[in-house]
Design an enzyme around this catalytic site. Sequence first.
Site, PDB file in Angstrom:
ATOM      1  N   ARG A  56      73.631 -26.000  38.490  1.00  0.00           N
ATOM      2  CA  ARG A  56      74.510 -24.887  38.870  1.00  0.00           C
ATOM      3  C   ARG A  56      75.497 -24.599  37.744  1.00  0.00           C
ATOM      4  NH1 ARG A  56      74.275 -27.748  43.827  1.00  0.00           N
ATOM      5  NH2 ARG A  56      76.355 -28.663  43.565  1.00  0.00           N
ATOM      6  N   LYS A 147      88.498 -13.546  47.608  1.00  0.00           N
ATOM      7  CA  LYS A 147      87.522 -12.780  48.385  1.00  0.00           C
ATOM      8  C   LYS A 147      87.277 -13.460  49.717  1.00  0.00           C
ATOM      9  CE  LYS A 147      83.078 -12.801  48.651  1.00  0.00           C
ATOM     10  NZ  LYS A 147      81.631 -12.828  48.381  1.00  0.00           N
ATOM     11  N   GLU A 188      86.481  -7.785  52.494  1.00  0.00           N
ATOM     12  CA  GLU A 188      85.039  -7.493  52.525  1.00  0.00           C
ATOM     13  C   GLU A 188      84.494  -7.478  53.955  1.00  0.00           C
ATOM     14  OE1 GLU A 188      80.703  -9.010  50.775  1.00  0.00           O
ATOM     15  OE2 GLU A 188      82.493 -10.183  50.330  1.00  0.00           O
ATOM     16  N   LYS A 230      85.975  -4.317  49.472  1.00  0.00           N
ATOM     17  CA  LYS A 230      84.583  -4.571  49.074  1.00  0.00           C
ATOM     18  C   LYS A 230      83.667  -4.228  50.251  1.00  0.00           C
ATOM     19  CE  LYS A 230      81.314  -7.957  47.229  1.00  0.00           C
ATOM     20  NZ  LYS A 230      81.100  -9.123  46.372  1.00  0.00           N
TER      21      LYS A 230
END
Length: 364
Positions: A56, A147, A188, A230
């Site tokens: 990753r 977020k 979002e 978003k």
Amino acid sequence: MPHSYPALSAEQKKELSDIALRIVAPGKGILAADESVGSMAKRLSQIGVENTEENRRLYRQVLFSADDRVKKCIGGVIFFHETLYQKDDNGVPFVRTIQDKGIVVGIKVDKGVVPLAGTDGETTTQGLDGLSERCAQYKKDGADFAKWRCVLKISERTPSALAILENANVLARYASICQQNGIVPIVEPEILPDGDHDLKRCQYVTEKVLAAVYKALSDHHVYLEGTLLKPNMVTPGHACPIKYTPEEIAMATVTALRRTVPPAVPGVTFLSGGQSEEEASFNLNAINRCPLPRPWALTFSYGRALQASALNAWRGQRDNAGAATEEFIKRAEVNGLAAQGKYEGSGEDGGAAAQSLYIANHAY
């Protein structure tokens, strides 16, 4: 009605507003590199790579080692918790690598979706517990925005009024907590593309969801100039038999936003929602050419639609890292143009860029 207590000082408001405007400066958008360990497992398995912390790290390094060409088209990068504390091969923290390019560092702070009891398979998002303390720490560690993703789905019976209200309130609580800690919240509310609904139905639901979100943000005294939205673009369901043009999608999307999103919001950073790389770019371009007045920056916050070609080129091989980074830069530049309505198309009909990136019931 009593006056609301002034939660933020003028200095705090200015800091939040300045951060938001930096992220969505003209031609700039967001790289969403905040896939969870579980989501990375899906991505890496597609190319036959084991989902280890090192793999990753190597993959994120492919994206973050992009040269200064990305300065003009990437305004922010959303990190996952693990990535925020990782370093490149030379021991330089990824956060510093991004900040040194003048790009704002962000962090995903929600803890995923959970079932909302009493509904037809609908969800809310968890993670409010301890959020203020986590935000304070993330701010110290270099993150200036955050977020939080809520998910709604369209069917005959959904989204329910309960799911809309609950998710709007969760987003507002999150946004308020972020701002208290000097972090710009990206709000979002994603309406999934699953289903066979048409464009009109998606537009109607998007308007109802966004209206509820901005009512909740007002109720919670959130400073809109220090936030970003978003949302999904207004698109037909993935199984809808009707095909719509980018211009039709743009008109429906901008109309929905004009009816619900206050002009105080500095920017709208669309999610790609499983569109192919090219589709996401063409639709964003059409949105920025839409003949309706648009008081906000309309740009991108793409994950898969910025990364699919790069992931495909990398395939877990160190020797491919340079070529993979070039693929990412290409997509970033294309979307930087699309965010200004200046993208004319790459002339590539096939390849990874045209592949649908749709995943049913997508969980992050």
